[in-house]
Design a protein around this motif. Structure first.
Motif, short mmCIF file in Angstrom:
data_model
loop_
_atom_site.label_atom_id
_atom_site.label_comp_id
_atom_site.label_asym_id
_atom_site.label_seq_id
_atom_site.Cartn_x
_atom_site.Cartn_y
_atom_site.Cartn_z
N GLY A 1 0.80 -1.21 0.00
CA GLY A 1 0.00 0.00 0.00
C GLY A 1 0.83 1.26 0.00
O GLY A 1 0.29 2.37 0.09
N GLY A 2 2.14 1.12 -0.04
CA GLY A 2 3.01 2.28 -0.04
C GLY A 2 3.31 2.81 1.33
O GLY A 2 3.99 3.82 1.49
N ALA A 3 2.80 2.13 2.38
CA ALA A 3 3.05 2.55 3.76
C ALA A 3 3.22 1.29 4.60
O ALA A 3 2.90 0.19 4.18
CB ALA A 3 1.91 3.41 4.30
N MET A 4 3.70 1.49 5.82
CA MET A 4 4.02 0.35 6.67
C MET A 4 2.79 -0.28 7.32
O MET A 4 2.59 -1.48 7.27
CB MET A 4 5.01 0.80 7.76
CG MET A 4 5.36 -0.25 8.78
SD MET A 4 6.26 -1.61 8.05
CE MET A 4 6.47 -2.62 9.50
N LEU A 5 1.96 0.56 7.96
CA LEU A 5 0.90 0.04 8.81
C LEU A 5 -0.32 -0.41 8.01
O LEU A 5 -0.76 0.27 7.09
CB LEU A 5 0.48 1.09 9.84
CG LEU A 5 1.56 1.53 10.83
CD1 LEU A 5 1.00 2.56 11.78
CD2 LEU A 5 2.11 0.35 11.60
N TYR A 6 -0.85 -1.59 8.39
CA TYR A 6 -2.10 -2.12 7.87
C TYR A 6 -2.08 -2.35 6.36
O TYR A 6 -3.11 -2.25 5.69
CB TYR A 6 -3.27 -1.23 8.27
CG TYR A 6 -3.46 -1.19 9.77
CD1 TYR A 6 -4.11 -2.23 10.43
CD2 TYR A 6 -2.96 -0.14 10.52
CE1 TYR A 6 -4.25 -2.21 11.81
CE2 TYR A 6 -3.10 -0.11 11.90
CZ TYR A 6 -3.75 -1.15 12.54
OH TYR A 6 -3.91 -1.14 13.89
N ASP A 7 -0.91 -2.63 5.79
CA ASP A 7 -0.77 -3.04 4.40
C ASP A 7 -0.07 -4.40 4.37
O ASP A 7 0.77 -4.68 5.23
CB ASP A 7 0.08 -2.04 3.60
CG ASP A 7 -0.64 -0.74 3.35
OD1 ASP A 7 -1.88 -0.72 3.46
OD2 ASP A 7 0.04 0.26 3.06
N PRO A 8 -0.38 -5.25 3.40
CA PRO A 8 0.39 -6.49 3.27
C PRO A 8 1.86 -6.17 2.98
O PRO A 8 2.18 -5.23 2.24
CB PRO A 8 -0.27 -7.20 2.09
CG PRO A 8 -1.62 -6.58 1.95
CD PRO A 8 -1.47 -5.17 2.41
N LEU A 9 2.74 -6.96 3.57
CA LEU A 9 4.18 -6.81 3.36
C LEU A 9 4.73 -8.15 2.87
O LEU A 9 4.38 -9.20 3.40
CB LEU A 9 4.89 -6.43 4.66
CG LEU A 9 4.36 -5.21 5.42
CD1 LEU A 9 5.09 -5.08 6.75
CD2 LEU A 9 4.54 -3.95 4.60
N THR A 10 5.57 -8.10 1.86
CA THR A 10 6.27 -9.29 1.38
C THR A 10 7.74 -9.15 1.77
O THR A 10 8.40 -8.18 1.39
CB THR A 10 6.15 -9.44 -0.15
OG1 THR A 10 4.77 -9.48 -0.51
CG2 THR A 10 6.83 -10.71 -0.62
N LEU A 11 8.24 -10.11 2.51
CA LEU A 11 9.62 -10.10 2.99
C LEU A 11 10.35 -11.28 2.37
O LEU A 11 9.86 -12.42 2.42
CB LEU A 11 9.65 -10.21 4.51
CG LEU A 11 10.98 -9.91 5.21
CD1 LEU A 11 11.29 -8.43 5.12
CD2 LEU A 11 10.93 -10.34 6.67
N VAL A 12 11.53 -11.02 1.76
CA VAL A 12 12.28 -12.05 1.05
C VAL A 12 13.74 -12.01 1.50
O VAL A 12 14.31 -10.93 1.69
CB VAL A 12 12.20 -11.83 -0.48
CG1 VAL A 12 12.92 -12.95 -1.22
CG2 VAL A 12 10.74 -11.76 -0.94
N TRP A 13 14.34 -13.18 1.67
CA TRP A 13 15.77 -13.29 1.99
C TRP A 13 16.26 -14.65 1.50
O TRP A 13 15.48 -15.46 1.00
CB TRP A 13 16.00 -13.11 3.48
CG TRP A 13 15.44 -14.20 4.36
CD1 TRP A 13 16.08 -15.31 4.82
CD2 TRP A 13 14.11 -14.28 4.87
NE1 TRP A 13 15.24 -16.08 5.58
CE2 TRP A 13 14.03 -15.47 5.64
CE3 TRP A 13 12.96 -13.48 4.76
CZ2 TRP A 13 12.86 -15.87 6.28
CZ3 TRP A 13 11.80 -13.88 5.39
CH2 TRP A 13 11.75 -15.05 6.15
#
Length: 655
Positions: A80-92
């Motif tokens: 969503g372009g922001a940190m809070l209350y948006d889905p986040l995809t984390l890859v490593w």
């Protein structure tokens, strides 16, 4: 665990440097998919492909691809372009494997798991000498609910703001999808051309790329153990018993100590009942201030009681789940050491370490409070709202609970417990009567048998006052119903002391002669009977700079919304050994009523057995569905490590 408010602010893009606001077409040679691609000036690349009919009217799936330099610890995509209350995809990457995690941040701390976004790993995922690449179908990345619960769908026909973040610091546990990770090194955002990412070939691309196997799911979990050992590992006693299916043991109350008598004979835990002479007995206790600090001694006690060949409660840890009660606000180092002992030293199959007061929420609280109700009413477990006061050997805690969950900022602790009261009584007796400094066991029995909580402290103090020099006050001479004689044990004819009424007829000299003739050592207890337990309500009487229990209750309430006060004040349950003092419940209710708002109804009650109440709550939890969500298996401990276990226990029912 270092994701902080800085992260939220940065990904919220307050004051961050904006990345370039364009994306360009890119054809992936390995899969043939045409993505709209954005490469940040700092390294990672973020690519997206959409179905040809994607709009903002209904949810749709997307194919994503993240490519990052091998040196990076992790790369993240905020949808969503922001940190809070948006889905986040984390890859490593974890060596030669690519790992990912679906997250969502709801506050200024490490983002938690986000279950509404599902990923299917596709062809084109892997690690080479310079980069790691993640390609996946995502269901739930393009649609989610905002802070107010309103649906939000990315407009597939237009443009969208996205944000990225990455760090060179590796994640804490690379093999664990739920790992913690450090704060970012760099953040930014870009405007992605979603319309340009649409294609009617989406289904064909997906069919070709789906030939790659998805990441393996977690290993099959063994069936939960059929038997649970519940331990309320108190500083003075251990309350222990088993729950197997619907069969609940009667708990054993075991001295949590290693003792040595004056003949140098050693007694471990329940062996203490074999001791015939407690005079000058010395104790070694593994628990100090409520926390297990001496695992060498605690291990000896547990082995003696549960694991030795002749143990009174034999236990096979490989087939047993352990529910262990711990005090609030324990140090992480002590918690980690405890977890290591449970899994690595004893080898329990499954384990849950929970705050003791929360176990009490799994009682029929309204039954304890004697709330009028229909006989067919089923108790709500855990209790909807509860204020639990636990006053034991080491300390006293006030814990507000909502649906079985402790409200941590409102927990209050008073460093007054049974141990301090016994030591204070020992000091008073040593000054006024006999030297009892080496007889704390006898003094503790005396305290439990003779002391009480005064409902009129000033009045009782006046009635028990001897008066000025030469004055003969009638209340003092008669005892005024307060004075009691305590006959000390001699461990020949009497193994325990005896409380008997004060006899005002006998003169002091005559009483001494009678005692000499019968070989009795008698102490007359006057204001000691109520001035010692008074420290629970006024610890400042001996210089302890802390409020009493009633004041701490109000301190706890003042950290909470006023709307919760009525529910908490009318559902107060007290447990622990100190609540057995006569007058405790009545005095506490009186003190709280004086401090609480007039429109709040105050109810205070204690269970039938306040000593084993926490254990009984744990036994109820062991049969509740919540235990499967809370407990950790030995396999999970070995796979994910101690840090993951600590975070899971800290999250409790929120995990």
């Amino acid at each position: 665990m270092k994701w902080s408010a800085i992260t939220a602010g940065a990904l919220g893009l307050a004051g961050s440097v904006l990345a370039q606001t364009d994306s360009t077409p890119f054809v992936d040679a390995e899969t043939g998919i045409t993505f709209q691609s954005y490469t940040s000036t700092d390294g990672p690349t973020y690519r997206l492909a959409l179905p040809g009919d994607a709009t903002g009217d209904k949810a749709y799936d997307v194919i994503i691809q993240v490519v990052a330099p091998i040196e990076l610890g992790w790369a993240g995509w905020a949808w969503g372009g922001a940190m809070l209350y948006d889905p986040l995809t984390l890859v490593w990457h974890d060596g030669d494997k690519v790992q990912f995690s679906s997250r969502e941040a709801t506050g200024y701390y490490v983002p938690g798991p986000y279950a509404d976004a599902k990923y299917t790993v596709l062809k084109g995922t892997g690690v080479n000498a310079t980069h790691f690449k993640f390609t996946a179908l995502c269901t739930g990345c393009a649609a989610w609910s905002d802070f107010d619960g309103n649906p939000w769908i990315l407009n597939g026909a237009g443009d969208s703001n996205f944000a990225y973040a990455f760090s060179a610091t590796p994640v804490e546990e690379p093999a664990n999808p739920d790992t913690g990770f450090s704060i970012h090194d760099t953040v930014g955002r870009w405007i992605h051309d979603l319309g340009g990412a649409r294609s009617d070939k989406f289904a064909d691309w997906l069919h070709i790329a789906a030939m790659a196997p998805a990441r393996k799911s977690k290993a099959h979990q063994p069936a939960p153990p059929s038997r649970t050992l519940i331990l309320d590992n108190g500083a003075y006693t251990i309350k222990a018993g088993y729950v197997a299916d619907d069969v609940v043991d009667v708990p054993r109350v075991i001295p949590n100590c290693i003792a040595r008598d004056r003949n140098k004979k050693v007694y471990v835990a329940s062996d203490l009942e074999k001791c015939t002479d407690f005079s000058e007995i010395a104790f070694r206790r593994p628990v100090e201030k409520g926390f297990i600090v001496n695992w060498e001694a605690e291990k000896d006690i547990w082995e003696h009681e549960f694991f030795d060949d002749k143990a009174p409660q034999p236990c096979d840890p490989s087939e047993t789940r352990l529910l262990l009660a711990e005090p609030s606000n324990s140090l992480p180092t002590l918690q980690t050491h405890c977890d290591q002992m449970v899994f690595e030293e004893f080898g329990f199959a499954s384990y849950y370490r929970g705050i003791g007061p929360t176990f009490n929420a799994y009682h029929d609280v309204q039954g304890i409070l004697r709330t009028p109700r229909d006989s067919e009413t089923v108790a709500q477990l855990p209790a909807e709202i509860l204020l639990l006061i636990d006053t034991g050997y080491s300390h006293t805690t006030i814990t507000p609970l909502i649906q079985g969950r402790p409200i941590h900022p409102a927990i209050r602790r008073l460093d007054v417990g049974g141990k301090l009261l016994t030591n204070y009584l020992t000091r008073l007796l040593s000054l006024r009567h006999y030297d009892m400094r080496n007889e704390t066991y006898i003094v503790n029995e005396m305290k439990e048998a003779a002391c009480y909580i005064s409902l009129d402290f000033k009045g009782d103090l006046e009635r028990s006052w001897k008066g000025t020099r030469g004055e003969r006050r009638e209340d003092y001479l008669s005892g005024a119903g307060i004075a009691k004689d305590y006959v000390l044990p001699d461990f020949h004819t009497r193994s325990k002391g005896i409380v008997r009424d004060f006899d005002p007829v006998q003169t002091s000299a005559a009483r001494k002669l009678a005692a000499a003739a019968t070989s009795e050592d008698v102490l007359t207890l006057r204001n000691e009977r109520f001035s010692v337990p008074e420290l629970l309500f006024h610890p400042s009487d001996i210089g302890i700079q802390q409020p009493g229990i009633a004041d701490l209750v109000m301190q706890s309430l003042h950290t909470l919304p006023v709307g919760l006060w009525p529910g908490l004040l009318c559902n107060i349950v007290v447990v622990g050994g100190n609540v057995l003092f006569d007058g405790f419940v009545e005095r506490l209710q009186k003190e709280i009523v004086q401090r609480a708002p007039d429109d709040c109804f105050v109810r205070v009650a204690r269970p039938v057995d306040p000593i084993t109440s926490t254990w009984a709550g744990g036994a109820s939890l062991a049969r509740h569905e919540h235990v499967e969500k809370l407990a950790v298996t030995k396999q999970e401990y070995e796979e994910f490590g101690a840090g993951w276990v600590a975070r899971k226990f800290a999250a409790g029912l929120e995990s």
